[in-house]
Design a protein around this motif. Structure first.
Motif, mmCIF file in Angstrom:
data_model
loop_
_atom_site.group_PDB
_atom_site.id
_atom_site.type_symbol
_atom_site.label_atom_id
_atom_site.label_comp_id
_atom_site.label_asym_id
_atom_site.label_seq_id
_atom_site.Cartn_x
_atom_site.Cartn_y
_atom_site.Cartn_z
ATOM 1 N N LEU A 86 5.254 -48.675 19.095
ATOM 2 C CA LEU A 86 4.407 -49.605 18.344
ATOM 3 C C LEU A 86 4.864 -49.732 16.890
ATOM 4 O O LEU A 86 4.903 -50.829 16.334
ATOM 5 C CB LEU A 86 2.949 -49.136 18.388
ATOM 6 N N GLY A 87 5.216 -48.590 16.272
ATOM 7 C CA GLY A 87 5.630 -48.618 14.869
ATOM 8 C C GLY A 87 6.910 -49.407 14.653
ATOM 9 O O GLY A 87 7.004 -50.220 13.724
ATOM 10 N N LEU A 88 7.909 -49.185 15.500
ATOM 11 C CA LEU A 88 9.177 -49.897 15.360
ATOM 12 C C LEU A 88 9.041 -51.368 15.713
ATOM 13 O O LEU A 88 9.826 -52.196 15.240
ATOM 14 C CB LEU A 88 10.238 -49.247 16.247
ATOM 15 N N ALA A 89 8.062 -51.721 16.528
ATOM 16 C CA ALA A 89 7.833 -53.130 16.856
ATOM 17 C C ALA A 89 7.210 -53.889 15.691
ATOM 18 O O ALA A 89 7.468 -55.086 15.508
ATOM 19 C CB ALA A 89 6.945 -53.243 18.095
ATOM 20 N N ILE A 90 6.402 -53.209 14.878
ATOM 21 C CA ILE A 90 5.706 -53.861 13.769
ATOM 22 C C ILE A 90 6.489 -53.763 12.465
ATOM 23 O O ILE A 90 6.412 -54.643 11.609
ATOM 24 C CB ILE A 90 4.311 -53.237 13.597
ATOM 25 N N SER A 91 7.266 -52.698 12.292
ATOM 26 C CA SER A 91 7.931 -52.441 11.012
ATOM 27 C C SER A 91 8.863 -53.559 10.547
ATOM 28 O O SER A 91 8.936 -53.810 9.337
ATOM 29 C CB SER A 91 8.690 -51.108 11.084
ATOM 30 N N PRO A 92 9.615 -54.268 11.426
ATOM 31 C CA PRO A 92 10.463 -55.352 10.902
ATOM 32 C C PRO A 92 9.670 -56.447 10.200
ATOM 33 O O PRO A 92 10.093 -56.956 9.155
ATOM 34 C CB PRO A 92 11.173 -55.881 12.155
ATOM 35 N N TYR A 93 8.523 -56.808 10.766
ATOM 36 C CA TYR A 93 7.677 -57.835 10.147
ATOM 37 C C TYR A 93 7.172 -57.370 8.780
ATOM 38 O O TYR A 93 7.254 -58.109 7.785
ATOM 39 C CB TYR A 93 6.514 -58.154 11.077
ATOM 40 N N LEU A 94 6.683 -56.132 8.714
ATOM 41 C CA LEU A 94 6.194 -55.604 7.436
ATOM 42 C C LEU A 94 7.325 -55.444 6.437
ATOM 43 O O LEU A 94 7.168 -55.711 5.245
ATOM 44 C CB LEU A 94 5.489 -54.268 7.663
ATOM 45 N N SER A 95 8.478 -54.979 6.909
ATOM 46 C CA SER A 95 9.626 -54.796 6.020
ATOM 47 C C SER A 95 10.053 -56.116 5.393
ATOM 48 O O SER A 95 10.390 -56.176 4.206
ATOM 49 C CB SER A 95 10.788 -54.171 6.794
ATOM 50 N N LYS A 96 10.043 -57.176 6.179
ATOM 51 C CA LYS A 96 10.423 -58.483 5.654
ATOM 52 C C LYS A 96 9.443 -58.957 4.591
ATOM 53 O O LYS A 96 9.852 -59.503 3.549
ATOM 54 C CB LYS A 96 10.483 -59.489 6.811
ATOM 55 N N LEU A 97 8.153 -58.742 4.808
ATOM 56 C CA LEU A 97 7.154 -59.141 3.811
ATOM 57 C C LEU A 97 7.265 -58.308 2.540
ATOM 58 O O LEU A 97 7.162 -58.832 1.429
ATOM 59 C CB LEU A 97 5.752 -59.011 4.408
ATOM 60 N N VAL A 98 7.471 -56.989 2.705
ATOM 61 C CA VAL A 98 7.624 -56.123 1.530
ATOM 62 C C VAL A 98 8.861 -56.524 0.739
ATOM 63 O O VAL A 98 8.844 -56.581 -0.492
ATOM 64 C CB VAL A 98 7.711 -54.647 1.958
ATOM 65 N N ARG A 99 9.944 -56.818 1.435
ATOM 66 C CA ARG A 99 11.180 -57.225 0.759
ATOM 67 C C ARG A 99 10.954 -58.488 -0.061
ATOM 68 O O ARG A 99 11.388 -58.586 -1.213
ATOM 69 C CB ARG A 99 12.272 -57.426 1.800
ATOM 70 N N SER A 100 10.288 -59.492 0.525
ATOM 71 C CA SER A 100 10.036 -60.743 -0.182
ATOM 72 C C SER A 100 9.125 -60.528 -1.391
ATOM 73 O O SER A 100 9.375 -61.069 -2.476
ATOM 74 C CB SER A 100 9.422 -61.770 0.771
ATOM 75 N N ALA A 101 8.073 -59.725 -1.195
ATOM 76 C CA ALA A 101 7.144 -59.476 -2.301
ATOM 77 C C ALA A 101 7.810 -58.692 -3.427
ATOM 78 O O ALA A 101 7.626 -59.001 -4.605
ATOM 79 C CB ALA A 101 5.929 -58.717 -1.779
ATOM 80 N N VAL A 102 8.592 -57.680 -3.078
ATOM 81 C CA VAL A 102 9.269 -56.876 -4.093
ATOM 82 C C VAL A 102 10.307 -57.708 -4.838
ATOM 83 O O VAL A 102 10.428 -57.624 -6.068
ATOM 84 C CB VAL A 102 9.930 -55.644 -3.435
ATOM 85 N N ALA A 103 11.066 -58.535 -4.118
ATOM 86 C CA ALA A 103 12.073 -59.380 -4.773
ATOM 87 C C ALA A 103 11.413 -60.363 -5.727
ATOM 88 O O ALA A 103 11.957 -60.660 -6.802
ATOM 89 C CB ALA A 103 12.884 -60.119 -3.718
#
Length: 208
Positions: free
Chosen positions: A82-99
């Motif tokens: 479950l964690g690895l299935a959700i983490s790409p979506y969250l990682s992409k949002l965090v990357r965009s917000a941090v950038a």
């Protein structure tokens, strides 16, 4: 927890260095993760950690009160799936917000003051990107509900996911309607909680 442990470091690292090789590698891994269905990830994890390495059991469920150690070992693979299935979506949002936050004027000012990179990343950039992550966590409840159905069937766990599958198989329409109602209420409550938490973290989105 697994998704956050993977997504936050990856998203911050990529967002603080946009266009770098690290950013490209994390973005590529994120795309692969988004394209990979949960049942395929779970099958690969089961083949690797249960059958090949034999470090955790492949299937089954034991209540924590009966055997805490075995219960936690049986939780590893479903949690990773479950964690690895959700983490790409969250990682992409965090990357965009941090950038986006990293382009704000206070970031170069903090660097000019001589602050350490990790302090700027955590104390300044990620702190201001946190409301976006909180809002995204509310939306992931739908993925968790759908993923729990796959995970419970794949790893032979008793739960509402297997109950849904059984109800569909038996054409128990009353049970299906009840479960859909429960899932709908859960989705609304979690999203409401995430919106309220976002308002507490970011005064700009608070209602008057």
């Amino acid at each position: 927890m697994v998704a956050l442990l993977v997504a936050i470091p990856a998203g911050v690292a990529a967002g603080m260095r946009p266009g770098s090789r690290l950013d490209s590698a994390i973005t590529t891994a994120t795309l692969f993760g988004l394209a990979m269905p949960a049942f395929f990830e779970g099958t690969l994890l089961m083949l690797l950690f249960a059958l090949k390495l034999d470090v955790v059991p492949s299937q089954g469920y034991v209540p924590f009160s009966d055997d805490p150690v075995r219960s936690l070992r049986l939780t590893v693979l479903p949690a990773l799936t479950l964690g690895l299935a959700i983490s790409p979506y969250l990682s992409k949002l965090v990357r965009s917000a941090v950038a986006e936050v990293a382009q704000e004027p206070f970031v170069p000012f903090a660097r000019a003051k001589g602050l350490a990179r990790w302090r700027i990343s955590v104390g300044y950039v990620f702190r201001n990107a946190l409301p976006t992550l909180v809002a995204a966590l509310g939306l992931t409840i739908a993925s968790l509900i759908a993923g729990s159905i796959v995970v419970e069937v794949l790893f032979n766990w008793p739960g509402t996911g297997r109950l849904v599958v059984g109800a569909v198989t038996e054409r128990d329409y009353a049970l299906i309607q009840a479960l859909v109602l429960v899932y709908g209420v859960l989705f609304i409550v979690v999203n409401l909680a995430s919106e309220l938490a976002q308002g507490l973290l970011d005064p700009r989105v608070r209602l008057a």
